[in-house]
Design a protein around this motif. Structure first.
Motif, PDB file in Angstrom:
ATOM      1  N   LEU A 223      13.307   4.875  68.373  1.00 17.28           N
ATOM      2  CA  LEU A 223      12.408   5.563  68.228  1.00 17.28           C
ATOM      3  C   LEU A 223      11.229   6.788  68.995  1.00 17.28           C
ATOM      4  O   LEU A 223      11.945   7.050  69.868  1.00 17.28           O
ATOM      5  CB  LEU A 223      10.769   4.548  68.349  1.00 17.28           C
ATOM      6  N   ILE A 224      11.048   8.028  68.892  1.00 20.14           N
ATOM      7  CA  ILE A 224      10.614   9.150  68.726  1.00 20.14           C
ATOM      8  C   ILE A 224       9.651   9.523  68.738  1.00 20.14           C
ATOM      9  O   ILE A 224       8.577   9.407  67.729  1.00 20.14           O
ATOM     10  CB  ILE A 224      11.883  10.324  68.044  1.00 20.14           C
ATOM     11  N   ASN A 225       8.633   9.662  70.171  1.00 15.96           N
ATOM     12  CA  ASN A 225       7.688   9.125  70.305  1.00 15.96           C
ATOM     13  C   ASN A 225       6.946   8.573  69.868  1.00 15.96           C
ATOM     14  O   ASN A 225       5.765   8.829  69.294  1.00 15.96           O
ATOM     15  CB  ASN A 225       7.209  10.745  70.465  1.00 15.96           C
ATOM     16  N   GLY A 226       7.261   7.389  69.953  1.00 15.08           N
ATOM     17  CA  GLY A 226       6.786   6.354  69.178  1.00 15.08           C
ATOM     18  C   GLY A 226       6.866   5.848  67.414  1.00 15.08           C
ATOM     19  O   GLY A 226       6.184   5.287  67.349  1.00 15.08           O
ATOM     20  N   ILE A 258      15.787  19.037  63.460  1.00 12.58           N
ATOM     21  CA  ILE A 258      15.530  18.695  64.778  1.00 12.58           C
ATOM     22  C   ILE A 258      15.302  16.534  65.222  1.00 12.58           C
ATOM     23  O   ILE A 258      15.777  16.468  65.930  1.00 12.58           O
ATOM     24  CB  ILE A 258      13.962  19.183  65.231  1.00 12.58           C
ATOM     25  N   VAL A 259      14.554  16.368  64.621  1.00 16.35           N
ATOM     26  CA  VAL A 259      14.107  15.012  64.038  1.00 16.35           C
ATOM     27  C   VAL A 259      15.537  14.175  63.861  1.00 16.35           C
ATOM     28  O   VAL A 259      15.917  13.081  64.671  1.00 16.35           O
ATOM     29  CB  VAL A 259      13.256  14.307  63.068  1.00 16.35           C
ATOM     30  N   LEU A 260      16.580  14.618  62.985  1.00 21.74           N
ATOM     31  CA  LEU A 260      18.056  13.774  62.666  1.00 21.74           C
ATOM     32  C   LEU A 260      18.862  14.183  64.216  1.00 21.74           C
ATOM     33  O   LEU A 260      19.448  13.091  64.465  1.00 21.74           O
ATOM     34  CB  LEU A 260      18.840  15.312  61.490  1.00 21.74           C
ATOM     35  N   THR A 261      18.703  15.049  65.066  1.00 22.80           N
ATOM     36  CA  THR A 261      20.133  15.820  65.634  1.00 22.80           C
ATOM     37  C   THR A 261      19.185  14.741  66.946  1.00 22.80           C
ATOM     38  O   THR A 261      19.912  13.989  68.026  1.00 22.80           O
ATOM     39  CB  THR A 261      19.231  17.078  66.459  1.00 22.80           C
ATOM     40  N   GLU A 262      17.964  14.460  67.411  1.00 27.40           N
ATOM     41  CA  GLU A 262      17.212  13.473  67.885  1.00 27.40           C
ATOM     42  C   GLU A 262      17.828  11.995  67.714  1.00 27.40           C
ATOM     43  O   GLU A 262      17.661  11.148  68.524  1.00 27.40           O
ATOM     44  CB  GLU A 262      16.020  13.322  67.846  1.00 27.40           C
ATOM     45  N   ASP A 265      21.590  11.742  69.161  1.00 31.78           N
ATOM     46  CA  ASP A 265      21.360  11.699  70.507  1.00 31.78           C
ATOM     47  C   ASP A 265      20.906   9.954  70.637  1.00 31.78           C
ATOM     48  O   ASP A 265      21.336   9.738  71.526  1.00 31.78           O
ATOM     49  CB  ASP A 265      20.318  12.384  70.387  1.00 31.78           C
ATOM     50  N   ARG A 266      20.080   9.752  70.215  1.00 34.23           N
ATOM     51  CA  ARG A 266      19.193   8.251  70.551  1.00 34.23           C
ATOM     52  C   ARG A 266      19.973   6.889  70.049  1.00 34.23           C
ATOM     53  O   ARG A 266      20.650   5.713  70.996  1.00 34.23           O
ATOM     54  CB  ARG A 266      17.372   8.128  70.042  1.00 34.23           C
ATOM     55  N   LEU A 267      20.783   7.021  68.817  1.00 32.51           N
ATOM     56  CA  LEU A 267      21.704   6.601  68.819  1.00 32.51           C
ATOM     57  C   LEU A 267      22.729   6.348  70.215  1.00 32.51           C
ATOM     58  O   LEU A 267      23.447   4.953  70.319  1.00 32.51           O
ATOM     59  CB  LEU A 267      22.390   6.627  67.551  1.00 32.51           C
ATOM     60  N   ALA A 268      23.210   7.198  70.009  1.00 34.80           N
ATOM     61  CA  ALA A 268      24.684   7.437  71.201  1.00 34.80           C
ATOM     62  C   ALA A 268      23.825   7.422  72.450  1.00 34.80           C
ATOM     63  O   ALA A 268      24.569   6.006  73.111  1.00 34.80           O
ATOM     64  CB  ALA A 268      25.146   9.060  71.000  1.00 34.80           C
ATOM     65  N   ASN A 269      22.753   7.655  73.300  1.00 29.51           N
ATOM     66  CA  ASN A 269      22.332   6.927  74.523  1.00 29.51           C
ATOM     67  C   ASN A 269      22.508   5.697  74.265  1.00 29.51           C
ATOM     68  O   ASN A 269      22.277   4.930  75.459  1.00 29.51           O
ATOM     69  CB  ASN A 269      20.999   8.023  74.713  1.00 29.51           C
TER      70      ASN A 269
END
Length: 297
Positions: A223-226, A258-262, A265-269
């Motif tokens: 999730l991005i900011n919930g 921005i959302v796609l990049t984030e 990143d979250r998938l990798a993290n």
């Protein structure tokens, strides 16, 4: 380098610093600048000279030793006279690795107050904007060229073009994005309901139906900011291209990127954190076993 009529976008209204201009303003905009020049004395000349004040910049350096934001210092100085337009190639070098060079093609115009003025950026190399993460390029596969075209359009302030390219990328690569979300969800132990929804969503042909199929959402780690990033992307993509101004399309295009990049990143993290957690648990279990053996011996 010469500016021709119709070659610029609307000028920026509020003055910015020289540093902000080089770091944040995309090419193609006449920008009012505060503290553009400072008076100096040059031997052998009668008229006063005004130095083009070039500050240190904070830019991304892609070398292995840097791979992040570093200080860049100017390699040359320029001089200005009030009322004249001077054209320059302005180069900066990374102060850390001493290898990466950033070059701008600009014109500068000093006002009669000898302090403020205007700058216009013809272009820059490497191109304007943050670098595209390699992980994003990998997940986009065959659509990476359209993403990069969208990135260039966004950097040039071409909102309608950038939005159209990004929408094509997301819609055409939705299954690959879902595959990556499923792979990560399985690794981090997502519920059967979430995995079932994600696999069902892959069968949908339209992005709005993909979002509707995710009744149980996605793992909290993604999730991005919930908020579900797929829902956020759908919200931006559902806006009618022909109903928006170029400026509105530019805002939407930037949000999509921005959302796609984030998300990537979250998938990798998420995988990295899961691997680190398993390693930590394994070490603790091993320590407990060794302590138990010592007590029993």
């Amino acid at each position: 380098m010469h500016m021709t009529e119709g070659s610029t976008q609307s000028p920026v209204s509020q003055p910015v610093s020289v540093k902000e201009f080089f770091e944040r303003v995309p090419p193609g905009r006449i920008t009012p600048i505060k503290d553009l020049a400072g008076r100096i004395s040059v031997s052998g000349t009668l008229a006063p000279s005004y130095q083009f004040l070039l500050p240190e910049l904070e830019l991304h350096c892609e070398t292995k030793s840097c791979n992040g934001i570093r200080f860049f210092e100017p390699l040359e100085r320029g001089y200005l006279q009030p009322g004249e337009i001077k054209e320059y190639f302005v180069s900066y070098k990374c102060r850390n690795c001493k290898k990466t060079i950033k070059t701008y093609a600009v014109w500068a115009s000093l006002n009669e107050d000898r302090v403020q003025g205007n700058l216009f950026k013809f272009g820059e190399n490497p191109p304007f904007g943050p670098p595209t993460p390699a992980k994003v390029i990998t997940i986009l596969g065959a659509e990476k060229e359209y993403y990069l075209k969208g990135r260039r359009a966004e950097n040039q302030g071409l909102g309608i073009a950038a939005f159209a390219y990004y929408r094509r990328v997301v819609e055409n690569q939705k299954n690959k994005i879902l595959d990556e979300i499923i792979r990560v969800s399985e690794k981090i132990g997502a519920s059967k309901e979430i995995l079932g929804d994600l696999n069902a969503a892959k069968k949908e042909t339209q992005f709005n139906r993909v979002v509707a199929a995710l009744r149980h959402g996605i793992p909290p780690a993604l999730l991005i900011n919930g908020h579900n990033p797929l829902t956020l992307l759908h919200s931006a993509l559902s806006e009618g291209l022909h109903a928006q101004t170029d400026e509105e399309c530019l805002e939407l295009a930037t949000s999509i990127r921005i959302v796609l990049t984030e998300l990537v990143d979250r998938l990798a993290n998420a995988l990295k954190e899961e691997a680190e957690l398993k390693s930590a648990v394994s070490r603790l279990l091993k320590t407990n076993i060794e302590r138990t053996k010592e007590k029993d011996s």
